[in-house]
Scaffold this motif. Structure first.
Motif, PDB file in Angstrom:
ATOM      1  N   THR A 209     -15.492  54.820  17.170  1.00 15.27           N
ATOM      2  CA  THR A 209     -16.048  53.996  18.237  1.00 15.27           C
ATOM      3  C   THR A 209     -16.303  52.587  17.719  1.00 15.27           C
ATOM      4  OG1 THR A 209     -18.366  54.478  17.737  1.00 15.27           O
ATOM      5  CG2 THR A 209     -17.233  55.992  19.242  1.00 15.27           C
TER       6      THR A 209
ATOM      7  N   THR B 189      -9.710  58.749  19.804  1.00 10.72           N
ATOM      8  CA  THR B 189      -9.855  60.118  19.302  1.00 10.72           C
ATOM      9  C   THR B 189      -8.715  60.456  18.357  1.00 10.72           C
ATOM     10  OG1 THR B 189      -8.566  61.092  21.091  1.00 10.72           O
ATOM     11  CG2 THR B 189     -10.968  60.850  21.464  1.00 10.72           C
ATOM     12  N   ARG B 190      -8.938  61.488  17.568  1.00 14.84           N
ATOM     13  CA  ARG B 190      -7.895  61.965  16.661  1.00 14.84           C
ATOM     14  C   ARG B 190      -6.623  62.326  17.441  1.00 14.84           C
ATOM     15  NH1 ARG B 190      -7.007  64.236  11.816  1.00 14.84           N
ATOM     16  NH2 ARG B 190      -9.170  64.216  11.150  1.00 14.84           N
TER      17      ARG B 190
ATOM     18  N   GLU C 281     -17.770  61.508  13.988  1.00 17.41           N
ATOM     19  CA  GLU C 281     -17.736  60.268  14.776  1.00 17.41           C
ATOM     20  C   GLU C 281     -18.146  59.104  13.888  1.00 17.41           C
ATOM     21  OE1 GLU C 281     -19.590  58.483  18.870  1.00 17.41           O
ATOM     22  OE2 GLU C 281     -18.864  60.546  18.822  1.00 17.41           O
TER      23      GLU C 281
ATOM     24  N   GLU D 148     -12.995  62.618  13.789  1.00 17.44           N
ATOM     25  CA  GLU D 148     -12.489  63.080  15.082  1.00 17.44           C
ATOM     26  C   GLU D 148     -12.492  61.986  16.144  1.00 17.44           C
ATOM     27  OE1 GLU D 148     -11.050  65.997  15.832  1.00 17.44           O
ATOM     28  OE2 GLU D 148     -11.236  66.532  13.713  1.00 17.44           O
ATOM     29  N   ARG D 149     -13.396  60.990  15.977  1.00 20.59           N
ATOM     30  CA  ARG D 149     -13.499  59.918  16.976  1.00 20.59           C
ATOM     31  C   ARG D 149     -14.015  58.658  16.290  1.00 20.59           C
ATOM     32  NH1 ARG D 149     -17.491  58.285  21.173  1.00 20.59           N
ATOM     33  NH2 ARG D 149     -16.309  57.638  23.019  1.00 20.59           N
TER      34      ARG D 149
END
Length: 189
Positions: A132, A178-179, A94, A129-130
């Motif tokens: 923000t 997200t991925r 993340e 993966e993410r």
């Protein structure tokens, strides 16, 4: 100079201590800092004692810093910076995305261009993966960059911040990508 990535108009490179004057020029602009600390200029020693050490900090999972000096690719002029750093030092799953560009770079799509390039690099090369990003609810320009970069609204939240800023009573917003959503988006392109 360690170049992290280049776009059509930007070079994102690692910071050096020599960038402190450029950083001060950005953080001392009241309009740039409006949604960060209410527009207060940096205090004596803040750039050298707090900001630059954070910009130079390496993240073990990245093997490099998470803050990138943004320069105009044609002229080499310092424009500001981008943040692309892990939420935790030991995991790149993340990543927090951020940007702070001087006013001379505003309104040209550079924040979106740099953000998209970082997001693409994160998902395609760094095992992210993410992604923000956060801003004040009232910071509509920054929210628009997040949306144009592919992030979606997740939530509004309220935290205690050291500076009371006009509009802070409306809270902050989180956006994310997200991925899986990125892969769907890029497969349609």
């Amino acid at each position: 100079m360690h170049v992290f990535l280049e776009t059509d108009r930007l070079t994102l490179r690692a910071f050096t201590n020599a960038d402190a004057g450029h950083v001060r020029g950005v953080v001392d602009d009241c309009e740039v800092m409006r949604y960060i600390n209410g527009g207060r200029p940096s205090s004596d020693g803040e750039v050298e004692g707090e900001i630059m050490p954070r910009f130079l900090h390496g993240y073990p999972c990245l093997g490099r810093p998470g803050f990138w000096a943004a320069e105009d690719r044609g002229s080499g002029a310092f424009l500001g910076w981008f943040v692309f750093r892990p939420e935790a030092d030991d995991s790149c799953r993340e990543i927090e995305l951020g940007y702070r560009l001087g006013r001379a770079a505003w309104g040209r799509g550079l924040a979106t261009e740099g953000s998209r390039a970082l997001i693409d690099k994160g998902f395609s090369e760094l095992g992210v993966e993410r992604v923000t990003a956060n801003t004040m609810t009232v910071n509509t320009r920054s929210r628009r960059v997040m949306e144009k970069s592919g992030l979606s609204f997740v939530r509004t939240f309220f935290e205690e911040w050291p500076d009371v800023i006009e509009g802070s009573e409306l809270g902050d917003v989180e956006y994310a990508l997200t991925r899986a959503d990125w892969e769907r988006r890029t497969s349609r392109s």
